[in-house]
Scaffold this motif. Sequence first.
Motif, mmCIF file in Angstrom:
data_model
loop_
_atom_site.group_PDB
_atom_site.id
_atom_site.type_symbol
_atom_site.label_atom_id
_atom_site.label_comp_id
_atom_site.label_asym_id
_atom_site.label_seq_id
_atom_site.Cartn_x
_atom_site.Cartn_y
_atom_site.Cartn_z
ATOM 1 N N SER A 6 29.781 16.421 -1.001
ATOM 2 C CA SER A 6 30.907 15.718 -0.504
ATOM 3 C C SER A 6 31.077 15.605 0.787
ATOM 4 O O SER A 6 30.928 16.500 1.898
ATOM 5 C CB SER A 6 32.315 16.452 -0.877
ATOM 6 N N LEU A 8 33.359 14.143 2.837
ATOM 7 C CA LEU A 8 34.726 13.890 3.054
ATOM 8 C C LEU A 8 34.983 14.513 4.661
ATOM 9 O O LEU A 8 35.848 13.969 5.344
ATOM 10 C CB LEU A 8 35.701 14.751 2.272
ATOM 11 N N MET A 35 40.031 7.496 -1.226
ATOM 12 C CA MET A 35 41.378 8.020 -1.572
ATOM 13 C C MET A 35 42.100 6.592 -0.899
ATOM 14 O O MET A 35 41.898 6.255 0.299
ATOM 15 C CB MET A 35 41.610 9.112 -0.618
ATOM 16 N N MET A 66 40.015 8.460 -5.998
ATOM 17 C CA MET A 66 41.514 8.813 -6.026
ATOM 18 C C MET A 66 42.232 7.840 -5.901
ATOM 19 O O MET A 66 42.682 7.787 -4.683
ATOM 20 C CB MET A 66 41.492 10.139 -5.215
ATOM 21 N N VAL A 137 40.955 21.918 -6.874
ATOM 22 C CA VAL A 137 42.105 22.009 -5.941
ATOM 23 C C VAL A 137 42.986 20.822 -6.053
ATOM 24 O O VAL A 137 42.442 20.002 -6.945
ATOM 25 C CB VAL A 137 41.567 21.907 -4.434
ATOM 26 N N GLN A 138 44.048 20.777 -5.509
ATOM 27 C CA GLN A 138 44.710 19.643 -5.707
ATOM 28 C C GLN A 138 43.952 18.271 -4.966
ATOM 29 O O GLN A 138 43.563 18.346 -3.749
ATOM 30 C CB GLN A 138 46.045 19.294 -4.945
ATOM 31 N N PRO A 139 43.760 17.142 -5.478
ATOM 32 C CA PRO A 139 43.077 16.278 -5.046
ATOM 33 C C PRO A 139 43.665 15.724 -3.798
ATOM 34 O O PRO A 139 44.861 15.702 -3.592
ATOM 35 C CB PRO A 139 42.873 14.935 -5.818
ATOM 36 N N TYR A 141 42.438 16.581 0.091
ATOM 37 C CA TYR A 141 41.792 16.983 1.115
ATOM 38 C C TYR A 141 40.627 18.015 0.903
ATOM 39 O O TYR A 141 40.763 18.568 -0.260
ATOM 40 C CB TYR A 141 43.110 17.955 1.936
ATOM 41 N N GLY A 143 38.416 21.253 1.851
ATOM 42 C CA GLY A 143 38.710 22.629 2.741
ATOM 43 C C GLY A 143 39.766 23.583 2.103
ATOM 44 O O GLY A 143 40.218 24.379 2.869
ATOM 45 N N ASP A 173 35.226 20.431 -8.731
ATOM 46 C CA ASP A 173 35.049 19.680 -7.273
ATOM 47 C C ASP A 173 36.567 20.627 -6.569
ATOM 48 O O ASP A 173 37.823 20.448 -6.982
ATOM 49 C CB ASP A 173 35.483 18.339 -7.464
ATOM 50 N N ILE A 176 34.603 25.152 -3.623
ATOM 51 C CA ILE A 176 33.143 25.723 -3.919
ATOM 52 C C ILE A 176 32.478 26.201 -2.894
ATOM 53 O O ILE A 176 32.276 25.497 -1.726
ATOM 54 C CB ILE A 176 32.441 24.787 -4.742
ATOM 55 N N VAL A 193 30.443 20.258 -6.939
ATOM 56 C CA VAL A 193 30.914 19.353 -5.546
ATOM 57 C C VAL A 193 31.125 20.141 -4.417
ATOM 58 O O VAL A 193 31.976 21.139 -4.740
ATOM 59 C CB VAL A 193 32.137 18.363 -5.927
ATOM 60 N N VAL A 194 30.389 20.273 -3.316
ATOM 61 C CA VAL A 194 30.684 21.180 -2.245
ATOM 62 C C VAL A 194 30.752 20.129 -0.883
ATOM 63 O O VAL A 194 29.865 19.424 -0.580
ATOM 64 C CB VAL A 194 29.415 22.020 -2.094
ATOM 65 N N GLY A 195 31.787 20.524 -0.543
ATOM 66 C CA GLY A 195 32.338 19.771 0.734
ATOM 67 C C GLY A 195 32.019 20.682 2.084
ATOM 68 O O GLY A 195 30.851 21.137 2.622
ATOM 69 N N SER A 196 33.083 21.381 2.489
ATOM 70 C CA SER A 196 33.189 21.956 3.680
ATOM 71 C C SER A 196 32.036 23.207 3.830
ATOM 72 O O SER A 196 31.593 23.268 4.724
ATOM 73 C CB SER A 196 34.466 22.516 4.014
HETATM 74 C C1 DX5 Z 1 39.349 16.805 -2.669
HETATM 75 C C2 DX5 Z 1 37.962 16.020 -2.912
HETATM 76 C C3 DX5 Z 1 36.699 16.997 -2.939
HETATM 77 C C4 DX5 Z 1 36.732 17.662 -1.492
HETATM 78 C C5 DX5 Z 1 35.944 19.032 -1.527
HETATM 79 O O1 DX5 Z 1 40.140 15.710 -3.010
HETATM 80 O O2 DX5 Z 1 37.868 15.516 -4.198
HETATM 81 O O3 DX5 Z 1 35.465 16.434 -3.227
HETATM 82 O O4 DX5 Z 1 36.112 16.826 -0.561
HETATM 83 O O5 DX5 Z 1 35.897 19.637 -0.279
HETATM 84 P P1 DX5 Z 1 35.930 21.123 -0.376
HETATM 85 O O6 DX5 Z 1 34.221 21.630 -0.762
HETATM 86 O O7 DX5 Z 1 35.751 21.263 1.252
HETATM 87 O O8 DX5 Z 1 36.995 21.756 -1.032
#
Ligand code: DX5
Length: 213
Positions: A6, A8, A35, A66, A137-139, A141, A143, A173, A176, A193-196
């Motif tokens: 990700s 983001l 978003m 989103m 997580v709640q979509p 953001y 982290g 997502d 993670i 899905v891996v972001g931060s």
């Molecule tokens: C949140 C996004 C995710 C997010 C994941 O609404 O859908 O894709 O960027 O980021 P981390 O891995 O930081 O939770």
Amino acid sequence: MKISASLLNADFTALGELVRGLEKAGADMLHIDVMDGNFVPNISIGFPVIQSLKAFTALPLDVHLMVDRPHRYIERFIEAGADTLGFHYEAGSDSGRVIRRIKELGAKPSITVCPSTPVHVLYDHLEAVSQVLIMTVQPGYGGQDFMLPMLGKVEKLRMERERRGLDFEIQVDGGIDSETALPAKRAGADILVVGSALIGAEDMSAAIKALRT
Ligand code: DX5
Ligand code: ZN
């Protein structure tokens, strides 16, 4: 186990460099969070960035909309370069029609549920999709902290897939990292899905290895 990176939380002044790094590190695809400030309070990236990425990398683009009433934008996101186009069940479009249109245009449909939505609402669509995304997580953001109870949905979905002999992939997502990856995998996730946890890592290859093992 596939990794969808990700973008983001990227530094967008150095996006090209990051993507080259992710290619080298072995990411399987790029996850692009779109978003609109309506479906979720945040506003992120859109068509121009996707277009540039498409011309820049061979990694598949996994676009996560989103966005309210996503049926309005299917053509444009696929034209811009989405290989997989995901939308939220809760976003106010006719899910069956959105899935059909995405396929007609040659992309892979992915359907997504928010943490508060039970997974059985998707059962009518499982034959038609390539991917189901369970939000952990709640979509809105990057982290945020991983919501462990969401893995119950992943398990249910995996069992339903087995029962019906289907072959869509299950994606998770949000939140993670090297610790939450294992329970997610055990529950039945095929794609993380891996972001931060990845973008912030000093050594992205090592981070991806840790996520896979
Ligand atoms: C949140 C996004 C995710 C997010 C994941 O609404 O859908 O894709 O960027 O980021 P981390 O891995 O930081 O939770
Ligand atoms: Zn996402």
